[in-house]
Design a protein around this motif. Structure first.
Motif, short mmCIF file in Angstrom:
data_model
loop_
_atom_site.label_atom_id
_atom_site.label_comp_id
_atom_site.label_asym_id
_atom_site.label_seq_id
_atom_site.Cartn_x
_atom_site.Cartn_y
_atom_site.Cartn_z
N ASN A 58 0.83 -1.19 0.00
CA ASN A 58 0.00 0.00 0.00
C ASN A 58 0.88 1.25 0.00
OD1 ASN A 58 -2.63 -1.04 0.00
ND2 ASN A 58 -2.40 -1.64 2.14
N GLY A 59 0.44 2.25 -0.76
CA GLY A 59 1.15 3.53 -0.72
C GLY A 59 2.46 3.54 -1.47
N PRO A 93 -13.35 -2.70 2.03
CA PRO A 93 -12.27 -3.51 2.60
C PRO A 93 -11.42 -2.65 3.55
CG PRO A 93 -11.70 -2.84 0.37
CD PRO A 93 -13.08 -2.31 0.63
N GLY A 108 -8.42 -2.58 3.73
CA GLY A 108 -7.30 -2.05 2.96
C GLY A 108 -7.64 -0.87 2.07
N ASP A 109 -8.83 -0.26 2.22
CA ASP A 109 -9.14 0.91 1.38
C ASP A 109 -8.29 2.11 1.77
OD1 ASP A 109 -10.34 1.84 3.70
OD2 ASP A 109 -12.30 2.21 2.80
N LEU A 110 -7.68 2.03 2.96
CA LEU A 110 -6.85 3.11 3.49
C LEU A 110 -7.63 4.41 3.64
CD1 LEU A 110 -3.47 2.48 1.73
CD2 LEU A 110 -4.27 1.75 3.96
N PRO A 117 -2.52 4.04 -10.85
CA PRO A 117 -1.23 3.47 -10.48
C PRO A 117 -1.03 3.36 -8.96
CG PRO A 117 -0.94 5.66 -11.40
CD PRO A 117 -2.39 5.33 -11.52
N GLN A 118 -1.61 2.34 -8.38
CA GLN A 118 -1.47 2.08 -6.94
C GLN A 118 -2.05 0.69 -6.67
OE1 GLN A 118 -4.27 5.10 -5.47
NE2 GLN A 118 -5.63 3.46 -4.90
N TRP A 119 -1.78 0.17 -5.47
CA TRP A 119 -2.44 -1.06 -5.08
C TRP A 119 -3.38 -0.77 -3.92
CZ3 TRP A 119 -4.67 -5.32 -5.82
CH2 TRP A 119 -5.04 -6.13 -4.75
N THR A 120 -4.65 -1.10 -4.10
CA THR A 120 -5.64 -1.02 -3.04
C THR A 120 -6.46 -2.30 -3.12
OG1 THR A 120 -5.86 1.28 -3.70
CG2 THR A 120 -7.31 0.52 -1.97
N GLU A 121 -6.79 -2.82 -1.97
CA GLU A 121 -7.61 -4.04 -1.92
C GLU A 121 -8.88 -3.87 -2.74
OE1 GLU A 121 -7.22 -5.08 2.52
OE2 GLU A 121 -8.94 -6.19 1.77
N THR A 150 -3.65 9.69 -6.18
CA THR A 150 -2.62 9.17 -7.08
C THR A 150 -2.64 9.92 -8.41
OG1 THR A 150 -3.06 7.04 -6.08
CG2 THR A 150 -1.69 7.04 -8.04
N SER A 168 1.28 9.34 1.40
CA SER A 168 2.18 8.38 0.76
C SER A 168 1.77 8.17 -0.70
CB SER A 168 2.17 7.05 1.51
OG SER A 168 0.89 6.48 1.50
N PHE A 169 0.50 8.44 -1.04
CA PHE A 169 0.06 8.30 -2.42
C PHE A 169 0.28 9.59 -3.21
CE2 PHE A 169 -2.31 5.00 -0.27
CZ PHE A 169 -2.16 3.93 -1.14
N PHE A 227 -16.53 3.15 -3.09
CA PHE A 227 -15.21 2.58 -3.34
C PHE A 227 -15.14 1.95 -4.72
CE2 PHE A 227 -12.25 -0.98 -3.18
CZ PHE A 227 -11.10 -0.34 -2.74
N GLU A 243 0.14 12.46 -10.18
CA GLU A 243 0.65 12.22 -11.52
C GLU A 243 0.47 13.44 -12.43
OE1 GLU A 243 -0.48 8.25 -13.00
OE2 GLU A 243 -1.19 9.36 -14.74
#
Lengths: 310, 360
Positions: free
Chosen positions: A115-116, B39, B41-43, A215-219, B226, B244-245, B195, B230
């Protein structure tokens, strides 16, 4: 209402980005279904491809290796489905659904530490002279390589299915597996191969989502694209060219409605939001209105297990 | 998609129950269950609720047992998951999304001994409390920053569903941005999902295409952040710090801090003092946090935003203080009048100056 600020070229570029993951997954699933197998696990294979592609790209620093990693990840997880359905003769619908759930959970597990992180950026095509050409240059010569690959892949699948002997055999497995078997073809092995191809395509589509589109990884980041891909295969009545049409139309309407909202068009967002789905349903209804023709298009042995008992 | 999510939720419940069913609900540890819309993990949104759950575990150790189910669709499916959870002997259930409102009320009727806590809704009963954070206070702060930082005077807003919570955020951010930059214009895109990173990214791209140079979002994933990074525009973290993104893109963010409330409510169950309440905490109570200001924000703007944060915390500033007109030009709040909580809870109109029609 002022439409002048609506940049059609930029919209088409966005549209292609939204459509490509659907296109890749759908063309793979088309080959799987042509061989007589219904794999509902597209979403699961895509999310596995998204995470394995992401990991491959960030650890090697190469986006291209990332796409390869995504395709391999998708293919590997599809082997599970292939083994269960082809050799243990499990129910394809149930196994496919299980594959989706398994994929979502598995991807979340292996993606935990990613993540991140920012993946390396895939370079866009830059042909000196051509890419800078107004409008056409941006439309035709300025995309990432996977977009061109996806179009070539559709053409290759069309050629394979309709012009090659191996494609004829694969279709024979899908139309009448007993006949294919009696001619000496190994139906299970051919279907195993088709499923792996479908898995690789879905994985590639997933990697496209995690490496280029977002461009990232999220569940759970594929968020249902796999199900759209499955619908597009039916929408396309199992014809490769129509898969392009379906994927681009779905992607196009999605982007169009977002862009119209960003522009401030006073149509209710609710209507705009549902249009991609409504249009897909309407086209499906029109295409399946003539029941005889619709059933001619679907592979006759679709979803039926094959067991060589003699 | 919905179908598999249901199955996934059912499967997850199966595991949760296998562990939970063996211990009795009396004498043993207090059991707290959590139902998440996305989820972990969605942060974003769900991740912050899970941080709250972890805070409960850290506070009470072995005296508490927590369980959760992720990605539960809003609506009828949620009712089933809640029922299963309640049946397994859980003492308190936190249902953490607006769309769980009616399911929570329905299930709570059948389980009068279980305490229910519904986030962001407005329906209560004997054993259903509601709680929410005054996120609009945070939106006010980031609205000030956005208004000061935009050069194109166009601010993009990725909105999820047209519910009061989201409408409040849009209005608060707009009024704040407008107060520091009269030329500011809001471009709002409704994506009808909490989401979907792909769609959120597309929306961000579409907004940037329209000349937006600052993006706000009321969806749960860091996708827009993100894209902002970009494309070289600014954005704000949503629910959690998303720097962090977008190390260059993130200006600040509205943070959700659920831990203290969850700890307090679980303690009330332990003490037997739990009763149905309505909680709406803001920056002052620590339920809403502001992410650190980026060094890209000039010092005077930072000072202004910090002053507003302090005033909100102290209660001397309310983001909805008149004169404020509704979008159609009619008077909503007279000069100096402050919006009451009841009106805010059901807010269903844009304020004057926002373009576009609010979907029903």
């Amino acid at each position: 209402m002022d439409f002048s600020s609506l940049n059609a070229v930029a919209m088409i570029v966005l549209l292609i980005g939204a459509a490509t993951p659907i296109l890749l997954a759908a063309i793979g699933e088309l080959v799987v279904e042509k061989s007589g197998v219904l794999n509902l696990g597209v979403e699961g294979m895509m999310i596995i491809g998204a995470v394995t592609g992401f990991i491959a790209a960030t650890t090697t620093g190469s986006p291209m290796l990332g796409f390869v990693g995504g395709a391999i990840g998708g293919a590997v997880v599809s082997m599970l489905f292939a083994f269960l359905t082809q050799y243990l003769l499990s129910n394809q619908v149930a196994t496919g659904l299980a594959l989706t759930m398994f994929g979502l959970g598995m991807a979340a597990l292996i993606g935990r530490n990613y993540n991140g992180i920012k993946p390396p950026r895939a370079e866009r095509l830059d042909v000196p002279g051509l890419s800078d050409f107004p409008i056409l240059g941006e439309l035709l010569f300025s995309h990432d390589p996977i977009i061109y690959f996806s179009i070539v892949l559709v053409f290759a699948v069309w050629w394979f299915l309709n012009r090659s002997r191996a494609g004829l055999v694969l279709r024979a497995c899908g139309e009448n597996h007993d006949a294919a078997h009696s001619l000496g073809y190994n139906v299970q092995l051919i279907r195993f191969g088709a499923i792996m191809f479908g898995g690789a395509c879905a994985g590639l589509g997933g990697a496209y989502v995690s490496l280029i589109r977002v461009p990232q990884w999220t569940e759970g980041m594929t968020a249902g694209v796999g199900w759209i891909a499955l619908a597009i295969v039916v929408f396309a009545s199992w014809k490769p060219w129509r898969v392009i049409l379906g994927a681009y139309m779905f992607g196009g309407i999605t982007i169009l409605q977002l862009s119209l909202q960003a522009l401030g068009i006073s149509i209710s967002g609710a209507y705009l939001s549902m249009t991609p789905y409504v249009v897909t349903i309407v086209v499906l209804v029109i295409m399946s209105a003539d029941r005889k023709r619709a059933s001619l298009n679907a592979p006759a042995c679709l979803g039926r297990s094959f067991h060589a008992s003699h | 998609m919905k179908f598999t999510k249901t199955l996934a939720a059912a499967a997850a419940m199966g595991f949760a129950l296998a562990g939970a069913a063996t211990a009795g609900s009396h004498g043993g540890p207090v059991k707290a269950g959590f139902i998440y819309v996305g989820p972990i993990g969605d942060l974003g949104w769900t991740w912050t609720h899970d941080q709250g759950r972890l805070a409960v575990e850290a506070e009470f150790g072995d005296a508490v047992e927590t369980s959760y189910v992720e990605s539960v669709p809003e609506g009828a499916d949620a009712e089933r998951v809640m029922t299963q959870m309640a049946r397994s002997g859980v003492d308190i259930i936190f249902t953490t999304s607006f769309g769980y409102m009616d399911p929570t009320i329905n299930v709570a009727e059948n389980f009068p001994d279980v305490a229910f806590e519904h986030a962001t809704g407005y329906k209560r009963s004997e054993n259903v409390s509601t709680y929410s954070a005054r996120f609009y206070e945070g939106r006010h702060v980031i609205g000030l920053v956005a208004g000061a930082m935009t050069e194109t005077n166009k601010i993009g807003y990725i909105a999820s569903f047209p519910i009061p919570e989201v409408v409040r955020g849009i209005n608060a951010a707009y009024l704040a941005a407008k107060s520091v930059n009269p030329d500011v214009e809001f471009k709002i895109v409704w994506v009808y999902t909490w989401f979907d990173p792909g769609k959120e990214a597309d929306a961000a791209n579409a907004l940037i295409e329209q000349g937006v140079d600052v993006i706000m979002q009321h969806t749960d994933s860091p996708a827009a952040m993100t894209i902002a990074e970009e494309k070289g525009v600014f954005a704000f973290g949503q629910a959690s710090d998303m720097s962090s993104f977008g190390p260059n893109a993130q200006l600040s963010g509205v943070l959700d801090v659920w831990g203290p409330y969850y700890v307090e409510r679980v303690r009330a169950v332990m003490d037997g003092t739990w009763e149905s309440t309505d909680t709406w905490h803001g920056i002052g109570d620590g339920m809403v946090g502001i992410a650190p200001f980026s060094d890209k924000i000039p010092a005077d703007v930072q000072a202004m935003a910090q002053a507003a944060t302090d005033a909100l915390a102290a209660g001397t500033l309310h983001p909805f203080t008149g004169p404020i007109n509704k979008q159609d030009g009619s008077v909503w709040l007279a000069d100096g009048e402050i919006a009451d909580d009841g009106t805010l809870a059901g807010l269903n109109f844009y304020v004057e100056g926002i373009d576009g029609e609010l979907p029903n």
